[in-house]
Scaffold this active site. Structure first.
Site, PDB file in Angstrom:
ATOM      1  N   ASP A 260       0.883  -1.158   0.000  1.00 52.84           N
ATOM      2  CA  ASP A 260       0.000   0.000   0.000  1.00 52.84           C
ATOM      3  C   ASP A 260       0.928   1.218   0.000  1.00 52.84           C
ATOM      4  O   ASP A 260       2.139   1.106   0.249  1.00 52.84           O
ATOM      5  CB  ASP A 260      -0.945  -0.009   1.210  1.00 52.84           C
ATOM      6  CG  ASP A 260      -2.160   0.904   0.970  1.00 52.84           C
ATOM      7  OD1 ASP A 260      -2.084   1.792   0.096  1.00 52.84           O
ATOM      8  OD2 ASP A 260      -3.185   0.733   1.655  1.00 52.84           O
TER       9      ASP A 260
HETATM   10  C1  BGC Z   1      -5.055   3.233   0.079  1.00 54.66           C
HETATM   11  C2  BGC Z   1      -5.150   2.259  -1.068  1.00 54.66           C
HETATM   12  C3  BGC Z   1      -4.981   2.992  -2.367  1.00 54.66           C
HETATM   13  C4  BGC Z   1      -3.637   3.748  -2.346  1.00 54.66           C
HETATM   14  C5  BGC Z   1      -3.354   4.519  -3.602  1.00 54.66           C
HETATM   15  C6  BGC Z   1      -3.795   4.090   0.007  1.00 54.66           C
HETATM   16  O1  BGC Z   1      -3.809   5.080   0.961  1.00 54.66           O
HETATM   17  O2  BGC Z   1      -5.102   2.535   1.297  1.00 54.66           O
HETATM   18  O3  BGC Z   1      -6.387   1.591  -1.046  1.00 54.66           O
HETATM   19  O4  BGC Z   1      -5.056   2.108  -3.437  1.00 54.66           O
HETATM   20  O5  BGC Z   1      -3.661   4.657  -1.259  1.00 54.66           O
HETATM   21  O6  BGC Z   1      -4.190   5.593  -3.743  1.00 54.66           O
END
Ligand code: BGC
Length: 734
Positions: A260
């Site tokens: 993530d």
């Molecule tokens: C989120 C993800 C997301 C990523 C990119 C993160 O903060 O938890 O679900 O895909 O950001 O935007």
């Protein structure tokens, strides 16, 4: 009134025919090509591929024809374009199809729609030049307070698995990788970056992992996103047990585990514990205090991304001989394999995608229509008759657009039909519609007496009142602080109706007993203050760009509702097992899932706690009769036959749900969903349906033996249309 049913539009089914997919496996010819490419790459080029090169790309090797991998959120639309430095692009055509959010998709209980939903996403992503959609989100809904429940699918691992597999196949059939997230045990938001989740092995295996496993083994997903939280003391994204042992070891996952955004914390752990790609959100970039280019626009030679854990520090470890190059090669192999899988490289026939097509918008409409849930309908107040003279439409949610809310899942919608607009579209000028705001969405969160008085007056003067209330996305941290709901990074403070809407509802219900309540949002509210007075309640979720039209069609009976709750709606928060037996947020950075496997209806049905509305519940404008059930053991599996008849006057769809109580001597839930099917029946029509439950699904996880065990004794099989509405019960010896 003649009701139309919720059958698929034929054209949609042909456009999105479901292909067959193989499970995770290697293709020897492609593996050979990957080796050849790796042999030609320098160490720096290899390192460049395993970490971000901008906000949503990872590095490519242009001289070898390896492009950057371009990603986008997900999960219910392609996210607006970001510049490489996290600044939203202006003036680009990035307004696309805004699908209903995940929880609405799951409420359809229709995996074929899951496939079509994924196909829309994949197709639009492809058109926009993306290689990966960051979805589906399959984390189990453990508490109604989790800020991202609206993106997720269910409290039940089987329902979540079935919907996720369709979605993934839909995306990947368009030449785009899906990315199932967030692996694993990311079930609360407020402290997601630091919290250490502890749970029993049984809860992990039976509740929290199955949807990921199905994504890998049945959906053949090419990418998995590691979550922010820790699991048993180690960050999930580089958690040896979760990633090396389970995902890549036991499940044989051949794709990539990406972090993530900002979930990597340690270079060596990331290198050795299975992280293949480090993605990140750098706060300095977000604050615009660091740029990737100099004043003349020339790219800087050393970027912020070189400081990532899997960038320069990894490079140095290899150069110093402290980590063998094979560790990097294995990651590069997986990334290149994904590129071959989605035809980014090595192919000339990658799909090109379609954007904003009427077919895509039709899918958005179908999912909304099939996912909106009719919770209560006393004296058949619904559907309303179109000859009605006047309606008071009340509530800020009636006129609110939601596409850009919620955090990373934001979508710039090509258009968004609000509930109010949907009513106007359906009724034209024949009905007098008065709109009253009713409450204010603001940080003060207080009822507004003047707005209530205006709403009461409108309700008194109308034949019917419809109040659109419930949650809303409140995302801007500066504006909302800790009071945000249905948004990333925050959890709801409680289950109370926000903005003191209880006061508004009580007053409007007293003014006009013919009041229909439409609850929006990613989960339940405490309805205790007004539910006894409310004749009709609809759960509208976040129903996407066509949501207003779908709601109006359901209210006026052009569509017969067929959505079923994918999560229990408890009466009060205190009844929720995560809060009653377990912990939510925990203490000192550790959260213990003492509720164990008793998540959602597994708890309510076993401990005899009555919810407000049970898992699987959802009313229709017709009735279904269950008859002639036969259950037999077939090669150790269970075969269930049952006859369903639509006994009412209108066409409709029923979701036949099969729950079991497994055999065994340990404490087992009274009910576990093991099969379901959505059946479309014309008025008076009946159909025999056949369902099968593989015997593997009747096993429980034995902590002592560290194995799945099929207990001795009888299986209780329960067929019904909600976890608390079982029509037929049978026992069978396997
Ligand atoms: C989120 C993800 C997301 C990523 C990119 C993160 O903060 O938890 O679900 O895909 O950001 O935007």
């Amino acid at each position: 009134m003649k009701l139309k049913t919720v059958f698929f539009v034929a054209v949609i089914s042909t456009v999105f025919a479901v292909p067959s997919f193989s499970q995770q496996k290697e293709n020897p010819q492609i593996e050979k090509k990957i080796k050849t490419l790796i042999n030609q790459m320098t160490l720096e080029e290899k390192i460049g591929i395993i970490h971000a090169s901008s906000s949503f790309t990872s590095g490519g090797v242009p001289r070898l024809g390896i492009p950057e991998l371009v990603m986008s959120d997900g999960p219910h639309g392609v996210r607006p374009e970001h510049g490489r430095d996290w600044v939203l692009d202006k003036g680009v055509d990035d307004a696309g199809t805004y699908l209903p959010t995940g929880i609405n998709l799951a409420s359809t209980w229709n995996p074929k729609l899951g496939y079509q939903y994924g196909a829309v996403l994949g197709s639009e992503a492809r058109y926009r030049g993306k290689d990966m959609i960051l979805g589906p989100g399959v984390n189990i809904i453990r508490s109604p307070l989790n800020g991202r429940n609206f993106e997720y699918l269910s409290e039940d691992p089987f329902l979540a698995s079935q919907m996720a597999v369709g979605y993934i196949k839909g995306v990947q059939n368009q030449g785009v990788s899906a990315c199932v997230k967030h692996f694993a045990a990311n079930n609360e938001e407020a402290d997601r970056n630091t919290v250490d989740v502890r749970m029993s092995e049984r809860a992990l295996r039976e509740i929290y992992l199955p949807a990921f496993k199905a994504a890998v083994k049945q959906g053949n997903v090419y990418a998995v996103m590691g979550s922010y939280n820790k699991f048993r003391g180690q960050f999930a994204t580089h958690n040896d047990y979760l990633v090396n042992k389970i995902l890549k070891g036991e499940w044989g996952f051949k794709g990539i585990l990406l972090s993530d955004w900002g979930a990597v914390h340690n270079t060596k752990q990331a290198l050795y514990n299975g992280t293949d790609l480090e993605m990140g959100t750098d706060l300095r970039l977000m604050n615009n205090s660091v740029s990737q280019s100099d004043a003349s626009g020339k790219a800087l030679s050393k970027s912020i991304y070189d400081q990532f854990f899997m960038a320069d520090s990894a490079l140095n470890l290899i150069k110093e001989g402290k980590v063998p190059i094979a560790v990097i090669d294995e990651k590069v192999t997986r990334i290149l394999r994904l590129m071959f899988d989605i035809k980014m490289i090595g192919s000339n026939d990658r799909p090109v995608g379609v954007y904003n097509s009427p077919e895509h918008q039709q899918v958005a409409l179908k999912v909304a229509e099939e996912g909106i849930v009719l919770l209560k309908n006393n004296q058949n107040l619904l559907p309303l008759n179109k000859s009605i003279k006047s309606i008071a439409v009340i509530g800020e949610n009636a006129a609110r657009e939601n596409a850009m809310g919620g955090g990373s899942s934001q979508v710039k919608a090509k258009y968004e039909i609000t509930p109010l607009q949907g009513l106007k579209n359906l009724l034209g000028t024949n009905t007098n519609i008065t709109y009253a705001r009713g409450y204010k969405i603001d940080k003060k969160q207080k009822a507004d007496d003047e707005l209530i008085a205006e709403a009461v007056k409108a309700a008194k003067n109308a034949d019917v009142a419809i109040v659109y209330c419930g949650w809303t996305h409140g995302y801007d941290y500066n504006q909302w602080g800790d009071n945000a709901f249905d948004a990333e990074g925050v959890d709801k403070p409680n289950m109370n109706m926000p903005f003191e809407q209880d006061k508004l509802l009580t007053a409007v219900l007293a003014a006009n007993p013919k009041t229909i309540i439409v609850l929006m949002g990613g989960g339940p509210v405490d309805m205790s203050k007004w539910i006894n007075q409310a004749p009709a309640i609809i759960q509208g979720w976040y129903p996407g760009m066509e949501g207003g039209n779908a709601l109006a069609k359901i209210i006026f009976g052009d569509v017969n509702p067929s959505g079923k709750l994918p999560m229990t709606f408890p009466k009060v928060l205190e009844d929720v097992p995560a809060h009653k037996l377990g912990e939510f947020h925990g203490t000192n950075g550790i959260v213990n899932y003492k509720d164990d496997i008793f998540v959602g209806y597994r708890y309510y049905e076993t401990f005899n706690v009555k919810p407000q509305f049970a898992f699987g519940h959802g009313l229709s404008y017709t009735n279904f009769n269950y008859d002639d059930a036969r259950i037999k053991a077939k090669g150790g599996n269970l075969e269930i036959k049952v006859k369903i008849k639509n006994t009412g006057k209108v066409d409709g769809a029923e979701v036949v749900q099969v729950y079991v109580k497994k055999p065994g001597t340990i404490k087992l839930p009274n009910e576990e969903l093991k099969s379901f099917e959505k059946v479309f029946l014309k008025a008076g029509e009946s159909k025999k349906i056949v369902l099968e439950i593989p015997k593997e699904d009747l096993r429980y996880y034995d902590e002592d033996k560290k194995a799945w065990i099929l207990g001795a004794g009888k299986v209780n099989v329960m067929i019904g249309n909600a976890s608390d509405d079982i029509k037929i019960k049978k026992e069978i010896e396997l």
